[in-house]
Design a protein around this motif. Structure first.
Motif, PDB file in Angstrom:
ATOM      1  N   GLY A 189       0.809  -1.204   0.000  1.00  0.00           N
ATOM      2  CA  GLY A 189       0.000   0.000   0.000  1.00  0.00           C
ATOM      3  C   GLY A 189       0.845   1.258   0.000  1.00  0.00           C
ATOM      4  O   GLY A 189       0.544   2.234  -0.684  1.00  0.00           O
ATOM      5  N   TRP A 190       1.928   1.240   0.773  1.00  0.00           N
ATOM      6  CA  TRP A 190       2.821   2.395   0.820  1.00  0.00           C
ATOM      7  C   TRP A 190       3.509   2.600  -0.531  1.00  0.00           C
ATOM      8  O   TRP A 190       3.585   3.715  -1.030  1.00  0.00           O
ATOM      9  CB  TRP A 190       3.858   2.204   1.921  1.00  0.00           C
ATOM     10  N   LEU A 191       4.009   1.522  -1.129  1.00  0.00           N
ATOM     11  CA  LEU A 191       4.696   1.631  -2.417  1.00  0.00           C
ATOM     12  C   LEU A 191       3.746   2.054  -3.531  1.00  0.00           C
ATOM     13  O   LEU A 191       4.113   2.817  -4.420  1.00  0.00           O
ATOM     14  CB  LEU A 191       5.359   0.308  -2.782  1.00  0.00           C
ATOM     15  N   THR A 192       2.525   1.574  -3.491  1.00  0.00           N
ATOM     16  CA  THR A 192       1.551   1.931  -4.516  1.00  0.00           C
ATOM     17  C   THR A 192       1.220   3.414  -4.469  1.00  0.00           C
ATOM     18  O   THR A 192       0.963   4.033  -5.496  1.00  0.00           O
ATOM     19  CB  THR A 192       0.270   1.099  -4.341  1.00  0.00           C
ATOM     20  N   GLY A 193       1.289   4.010  -3.289  1.00  0.00           N
ATOM     21  CA  GLY A 193       0.980   5.417  -3.135  1.00  0.00           C
ATOM     22  C   GLY A 193       2.106   6.361  -3.537  1.00  0.00           C
ATOM     23  O   GLY A 193       1.899   7.571  -3.587  1.00  0.00           O
ATOM     24  N   LEU A 194       3.285   5.845  -3.803  1.00  0.00           N
ATOM     25  CA  LEU A 194       4.412   6.702  -4.164  1.00  0.00           C
ATOM     26  C   LEU A 194       4.311   7.169  -5.611  1.00  0.00           C
ATOM     27  O   LEU A 194       3.768   6.476  -6.464  1.00  0.00           O
ATOM     28  CB  LEU A 194       5.733   5.948  -3.995  1.00  0.00           C
ATOM     29  N   ALA A 247      10.911   4.753  -8.061  1.00  0.00           N
ATOM     30  CA  ALA A 247      12.107   4.338  -8.786  1.00  0.00           C
ATOM     31  C   ALA A 247      13.303   4.240  -7.853  1.00  0.00           C
ATOM     32  O   ALA A 247      14.145   3.351  -8.008  1.00  0.00           O
ATOM     33  CB  ALA A 247      12.395   5.303  -9.923  1.00  0.00           C
ATOM     34  N   VAL A 248      13.392   5.125  -6.872  1.00  0.00           N
ATOM     35  CA  VAL A 248      14.483   5.065  -5.896  1.00  0.00           C
ATOM     36  C   VAL A 248      14.386   3.780  -5.076  1.00  0.00           C
ATOM     37  O   VAL A 248      15.385   3.077  -4.872  1.00  0.00           O
ATOM     38  CB  VAL A 248      14.466   6.314  -4.983  1.00  0.00           C
ATOM     39  N   VAL A 249      13.189   3.455  -4.619  1.00  0.00           N
ATOM     40  CA  VAL A 249      13.005   2.227  -3.835  1.00  0.00           C
ATOM     41  C   VAL A 249      13.316   0.995  -4.690  1.00  0.00           C
ATOM     42  O   VAL A 249      14.012   0.077  -4.244  1.00  0.00           O
ATOM     43  CB  VAL A 249      11.571   2.158  -3.266  1.00  0.00           C
ATOM     44  N   LEU A 250      12.822   0.980  -5.919  1.00  0.00           N
ATOM     45  CA  LEU A 250      13.052  -0.158  -6.804  1.00  0.00           C
ATOM     46  C   LEU A 250      14.531  -0.317  -7.127  1.00  0.00           C
ATOM     47  O   LEU A 250      15.077  -1.426  -7.063  1.00  0.00           O
ATOM     48  CB  LEU A 250      12.240   0.012  -8.087  1.00  0.00           C
ATOM     49  N   GLY A 251      15.197   0.781  -7.453  1.00  0.00           N
ATOM     50  CA  GLY A 251      16.628   0.715  -7.754  1.00  0.00           C
ATOM     51  C   GLY A 251      17.444   0.284  -6.551  1.00  0.00           C
ATOM     52  O   GLY A 251      18.380  -0.509  -6.665  1.00  0.00           O
ATOM     53  N   SER A 252      17.099   0.795  -5.375  1.00  0.00           N
ATOM     54  CA  SER A 252      17.811   0.408  -4.154  1.00  0.00           C
ATOM     55  C   SER A 252      17.634  -1.071  -3.846  1.00  0.00           C
ATOM     56  O   SER A 252      18.590  -1.770  -3.491  1.00  0.00           O
ATOM     57  CB  SER A 252      17.313   1.238  -2.969  1.00  0.00           C
ATOM     58  N   ALA A 300      21.356  -0.928  -9.864  1.00  0.00           N
ATOM     59  CA  ALA A 300      20.523   0.077  -9.203  1.00  0.00           C
ATOM     60  C   ALA A 300      20.270   1.264 -10.123  1.00  0.00           C
ATOM     61  O   ALA A 300      19.134   1.742 -10.233  1.00  0.00           O
ATOM     62  CB  ALA A 300      21.184   0.530  -7.906  1.00  0.00           C
ATOM     63  N   LEU A 301      21.301   1.736 -10.802  1.00  0.00           N
ATOM     64  CA  LEU A 301      21.141   2.875 -11.702  1.00  0.00           C
ATOM     65  C   LEU A 301      20.280   2.540 -12.913  1.00  0.00           C
ATOM     66  O   LEU A 301      19.466   3.352 -13.358  1.00  0.00           O
ATOM     67  CB  LEU A 301      22.507   3.394 -12.146  1.00  0.00           C
ATOM     68  N   VAL A 302      20.450   1.341 -13.446  1.00  0.00           N
ATOM     69  CA  VAL A 302      19.643   0.935 -14.600  1.00  0.00           C
ATOM     70  C   VAL A 302      18.176   0.811 -14.213  1.00  0.00           C
ATOM     71  O   VAL A 302      17.290   1.307 -14.925  1.00  0.00           O
ATOM     72  CB  VAL A 302      20.174  -0.390 -15.197  1.00  0.00           C
ATOM     73  N   MET A 303      17.881   0.169 -13.101  1.00  0.00           N
ATOM     74  CA  MET A 303      16.494   0.023 -12.673  1.00  0.00           C
ATOM     75  C   MET A 303      15.867   1.377 -12.359  1.00  0.00           C
ATOM     76  O   MET A 303      14.719   1.633 -12.709  1.00  0.00           O
ATOM     77  CB  MET A 303      16.398  -0.903 -11.456  1.00  0.00           C
ATOM     78  N   PHE A 304      16.632   2.252 -11.713  1.00  0.00           N
ATOM     79  CA  PHE A 304      16.139   3.594 -11.419  1.00  0.00           C
ATOM     80  C   PHE A 304      15.824   4.341 -12.714  1.00  0.00           C
ATOM     81  O   PHE A 304      14.758   4.935 -12.861  1.00  0.00           O
ATOM     82  CB  PHE A 304      17.169   4.363 -10.597  1.00  0.00           C
ATOM     83  N   GLY A 305      16.744   4.300 -13.656  1.00  0.00           N
ATOM     84  CA  GLY A 305      16.550   5.002 -14.917  1.00  0.00           C
ATOM     85  C   GLY A 305      15.379   4.483 -15.717  1.00  0.00           C
ATOM     86  O   GLY A 305      14.584   5.258 -16.257  1.00  0.00           O
ATOM     87  N   LEU A 306      15.251   3.166 -15.799  1.00  0.00           N
ATOM     88  CA  LEU A 306      14.142   2.588 -16.553  1.00  0.00           C
ATOM     89  C   LEU A 306      12.794   2.904 -15.919  1.00  0.00           C
ATOM     90  O   LEU A 306      11.820   3.204 -16.613  1.00  0.00           O
ATOM     91  CB  LEU A 306      14.318   1.075 -16.689  1.00  0.00           C
ATOM     92  N   GLU A 307      12.740   2.841 -14.608  1.00  0.00           N
ATOM     93  CA  GLU A 307      11.472   3.137 -13.935  1.00  0.00           C
ATOM     94  C   GLU A 307      11.119   4.614 -14.064  1.00  0.00           C
ATOM     95  O   GLU A 307       9.960   4.963 -14.250  1.00  0.00           O
ATOM     96  CB  GLU A 307      11.536   2.730 -12.465  1.00  0.00           C
ATOM     97  N   CYS A 308      12.111   5.492 -13.977  1.00  0.00           N
ATOM     98  CA  CYS A 308      11.837   6.925 -14.162  1.00  0.00           C
ATOM     99  C   CYS A 308      11.366   7.208 -15.581  1.00  0.00           C
ATOM    100  O   CYS A 308      10.460   8.015 -15.796  1.00  0.00           O
ATOM    101  CB  CYS A 308      13.092   7.746 -13.871  1.00  0.00           C
ATOM    102  N   ALA A 309      11.979   6.557 -16.546  1.00  0.00           N
ATOM    103  CA  ALA A 309      11.656   6.832 -17.947  1.00  0.00           C
ATOM    104  C   ALA A 309      10.313   6.245 -18.369  1.00  0.00           C
ATOM    105  O   ALA A 309       9.535   6.899 -19.066  1.00  0.00           O
ATOM    106  CB  ALA A 309      12.760   6.306 -18.848  1.00  0.00           C
ATOM    107  N   PHE A 310      10.051   5.016 -17.974  1.00  0.00           N
ATOM    108  CA  PHE A 310       8.882   4.313 -18.504  1.00  0.00           C
ATOM    109  C   PHE A 310       7.794   4.031 -17.468  1.00  0.00           C
ATOM    110  O   PHE A 310       6.636   3.845 -17.833  1.00  0.00           O
ATOM    111  CB  PHE A 310       9.305   2.994 -19.150  1.00  0.00           C
ATOM    112  N   GLY A 311       8.132   3.926 -16.191  1.00  0.00           N
ATOM    113  CA  GLY A 311       7.143   3.650 -15.159  1.00  0.00           C
ATOM    114  C   GLY A 311       6.419   2.336 -15.341  1.00  0.00           C
ATOM    115  O   GLY A 311       5.228   2.245 -15.084  1.00  0.00           O
ATOM    116  N   VAL A 312       7.132   1.312 -15.739  1.00  0.00           N
ATOM    117  CA  VAL A 312       6.517   0.020 -16.048  1.00  0.00           C
ATOM    118  C   VAL A 312       5.881  -0.629 -14.824  1.00  0.00           C
ATOM    119  O   VAL A 312       4.806  -1.210 -14.919  1.00  0.00           O
ATOM    120  CB  VAL A 312       7.583  -0.930 -16.659  1.00  0.00           C
TER     121      VAL A 312
END
Length: 72
Positions: free
Chosen positions: A13-18, A24-29, A55-67
């Protein structure tokens, strides 16, 4: 088992609300920590560099595409 499920539901629930960038920071970390842990256990070369790269690749992909975001 119920405590684990409740913890999962609260975290979900907390992650869904971000918004996209904090998510992307949480996912990359999380990806970086996971790769670092596996690298340290398996004894592969350059585990810190691999973890940082993941971490940087996951952060970048999530920021760019939000999959992984469900709310768009």
């Amino acid at each position: 088992m119920i405590g684990g499920r409740r913890l999962y539901e609260r975290a979900d629930g907390w992650l869904t609300g971000l918004s996209r960038v904090p998510y992307a920071v949480v996912l990359g970390s999380a990806a970086g920590v996971g790769v670092l842990g596996v690298g340290l256990v398996s004894g592969g070369g350059l585990p810190v560099l691999r973890a940082l790269t993941m971490a940087l690749v996951m952060f970048g992909l999530e920021c760019a595409f939000g999959v992984h975001q469900t709310d768009g």
